[in-house]
Motif scaffolding. Structure first.
Motif, PDB file in Angstrom:
ATOM      1  N   TRP A  35       1.003  -1.024   0.033  1.00  0.00           N
ATOM      2  CA  TRP A  35      -0.032  -0.135   0.062  1.00  0.00           C
ATOM      3  C   TRP A  35       0.980   1.319   0.039  1.00  0.00           C
ATOM      4  CZ3 TRP A  35      -5.327   0.259  -0.187  1.00  0.00           C
ATOM      5  CH2 TRP A  35      -6.098  -0.986   0.029  1.00  0.00           C
ATOM      6  N   TYR A  36       0.478   2.038  -0.786  1.00  0.00           N
ATOM      7  CA  TYR A  36       1.230   3.501  -1.032  1.00  0.00           C
ATOM      8  C   TYR A  36       0.327   4.719  -0.540  1.00  0.00           C
ATOM      9  CZ  TYR A  36       5.419   1.423  -3.088  1.00  0.00           C
ATOM     10  OH  TYR A  36       6.491   0.676  -3.425  1.00  0.00           O
ATOM     11  N   GLN A  37       1.099   5.557   0.289  1.00  0.00           N
ATOM     12  CA  GLN A  37       0.415   6.654   0.740  1.00  0.00           C
ATOM     13  C   GLN A  37       0.752   7.985   0.012  1.00  0.00           C
ATOM     14  OE1 GLN A  37       1.583   8.105   4.467  1.00  0.00           O
ATOM     15  NE2 GLN A  37      -0.364   8.510   5.301  1.00  0.00           N
ATOM     16  N   GLN A  38       0.021   8.879  -0.522  1.00  0.00           N
ATOM     17  CA  GLN A  38       0.289  10.120  -1.297  1.00  0.00           C
ATOM     18  C   GLN A  38      -0.283  11.390  -0.826  1.00  0.00           C
ATOM     19  OE1 GLN A  38      -0.764  10.223  -5.394  1.00  0.00           O
ATOM     20  NE2 GLN A  38       0.987  11.352  -5.925  1.00  0.00           N
ATOM     21  N   PHE A  39       0.661  12.111  -0.181  1.00  0.00           N
ATOM     22  CA  PHE A  39       0.013  13.415   0.146  1.00  0.00           C
ATOM     23  C   PHE A  39       0.074  14.402  -0.949  1.00  0.00           C
ATOM     24  CE2 PHE A  39      -0.755  12.782   4.681  1.00  0.00           C
ATOM     25  CZ  PHE A  39       0.484  11.781   5.104  1.00  0.00           C
ATOM     26  N   PRO A  40      -0.903  15.492  -0.912  1.00  0.00           N
ATOM     27  CA  PRO A  40      -0.868  16.459  -2.081  1.00  0.00           C
ATOM     28  C   PRO A  40       0.524  17.057  -2.513  1.00  0.00           C
ATOM     29  CG  PRO A  40      -2.585  16.844  -0.624  1.00  0.00           C
ATOM     30  CD  PRO A  40      -1.860  15.917  -0.026  1.00  0.00           C
ATOM     31  N   GLY A  41       0.739  17.078  -3.782  1.00  0.00           N
ATOM     32  CA  GLY A  41       2.141  17.475  -4.008  1.00  0.00           C
ATOM     33  C   GLY A  41       3.201  16.700  -3.961  1.00  0.00           C
TER      34      GLY A  41
ATOM     35  N   PHE B 105       9.666   7.156  -5.031  1.00  0.00           N
ATOM     36  CA  PHE B 105       8.873   8.103  -5.875  1.00  0.00           C
ATOM     37  C   PHE B 105       9.565   9.342  -5.915  1.00  0.00           C
ATOM     38  CE2 PHE B 105       5.451   5.739  -8.123  1.00  0.00           C
ATOM     39  CZ  PHE B 105       5.550   4.507  -7.455  1.00  0.00           C
ATOM     40  N   GLY B 106       9.694   9.934  -7.194  1.00  0.00           N
ATOM     41  CA  GLY B 106       9.907  11.322  -7.253  1.00  0.00           C
ATOM     42  C   GLY B 106       8.687  12.342  -6.740  1.00  0.00           C
ATOM     43  N   GLN B 107       8.820  13.588  -6.917  1.00  0.00           N
ATOM     44  CA  GLN B 107       7.918  14.450  -6.502  1.00  0.00           C
ATOM     45  C   GLN B 107       6.770  14.904  -7.552  1.00  0.00           C
ATOM     46  OE1 GLN B 107       9.135  17.877  -4.422  1.00  0.00           O
ATOM     47  NE2 GLN B 107       8.736  16.686  -2.417  1.00  0.00           N
TER      48      GLN B 107
END
Lengths: 114, 114
Positions: A35-41, B105-107
């Motif tokens: 599972w991956y978590q992504q915050f805005p930007g 991952f990159g941004q």
């Protein structure tokens, strides 16, 4: 075609509640489920992962439940906090030819209300 | 600091004007890949590279090119961009493409083709 189906698309939870995100797959060759978590930007970052030989893995407030016979796995976030607000992607990995391939679900946007 | 660096972060271009998005990692990773992220579709792999001079197509390679002349760099080339390539692009690297290792991952690069 989407090899990993993720639901719901968006989720709103009150602070302290339990967030549950579900994923299903068809390809029995998948042998690793992160599972991956992504915050805005930001780019996605690994949160927690499980192999199909175990039914559950827990790291702090985050738990993966895995049901091999149903070909389903889910992420549970206990005591959800506003800081958990992010997009969550389930993924599945398998060997295709000579390389591992990582296939992602469509993502769930989680909002935890204060 | 271990990181994957993409440039530029934002890019607006016109249809048909060749562009390159750069990606560099400082972790000596063998495996690098490019993804595009679109609403409702999650992350889809464009191209990947197992090591220097070894590249292969992912799920959505049409309209893209890549090269891997050095281990640390993996540029994404759009020779004739079209509006349907408007998307959020991520470069990722892993220690190896043979085993289940964490993807960094990159941004992201937000590309708009008008």
């Amino acid at each position: 075609q989407q090899q990993v189906k993720q639901s719901p698309q968006s989720l709103i939870v009150q602070k302290g509640g339990i967030s549950i995100i579900n994923c299903a797959y068809e390809n029995t060759a998948f042998d690793y489920f992160p599972w991956y978590q992504q915050f805005p930007g930001k780019g996605p970052a690994l949160l927690i992962a499980i192999r199909p030989d175990v039914s559950e893995k827990k790291e702090g407030r985050f738990t993966i439940s895995f049901n091999k016979s149903a070909k389903q796995f889910s992420l549970h976030i206990m005591d959800s906090q506003p800081g958990d607000s992010a997009t969550y992607f389930c993924a599945a990995s398998f060997i295709a030819g000579s390389a591992r391939q990582l296939t992602f679900g469509s993502g769930t946007q989680l909002t935890v209300l204060p | 600091e271990a990181q994957v660096t993409q440039n530029p972060r934002y890019l607006i271009t016109v249809t048909g004007k060749k562009l390159t998005v750069t990606c560099s990692q400082n972790m000596n990773h063998e495996y690098m890949s490019w993804y595009r992220q679109d609403p409702g579709l999650g992350l889809r792999q464009i191209y990947y590279s197992m090591n220097v001079e070894v590249t292969d197509k992912g799920d959505v390679p049409e309209g893209y090119k890549v090269s891997r002349k050095e281990k640390r760099n993996f540029p994404l080339i759009l020779e004739s961009p079209s509006p349907n390539q408007t998307s959020l692009y991520f470069c990722a690297s892993s220690k190896t493409g043979y085993m289940n290792t964490e993807a960094f991952f990159g941004q992201g690069t937000r590309l708009t083709v008008v």
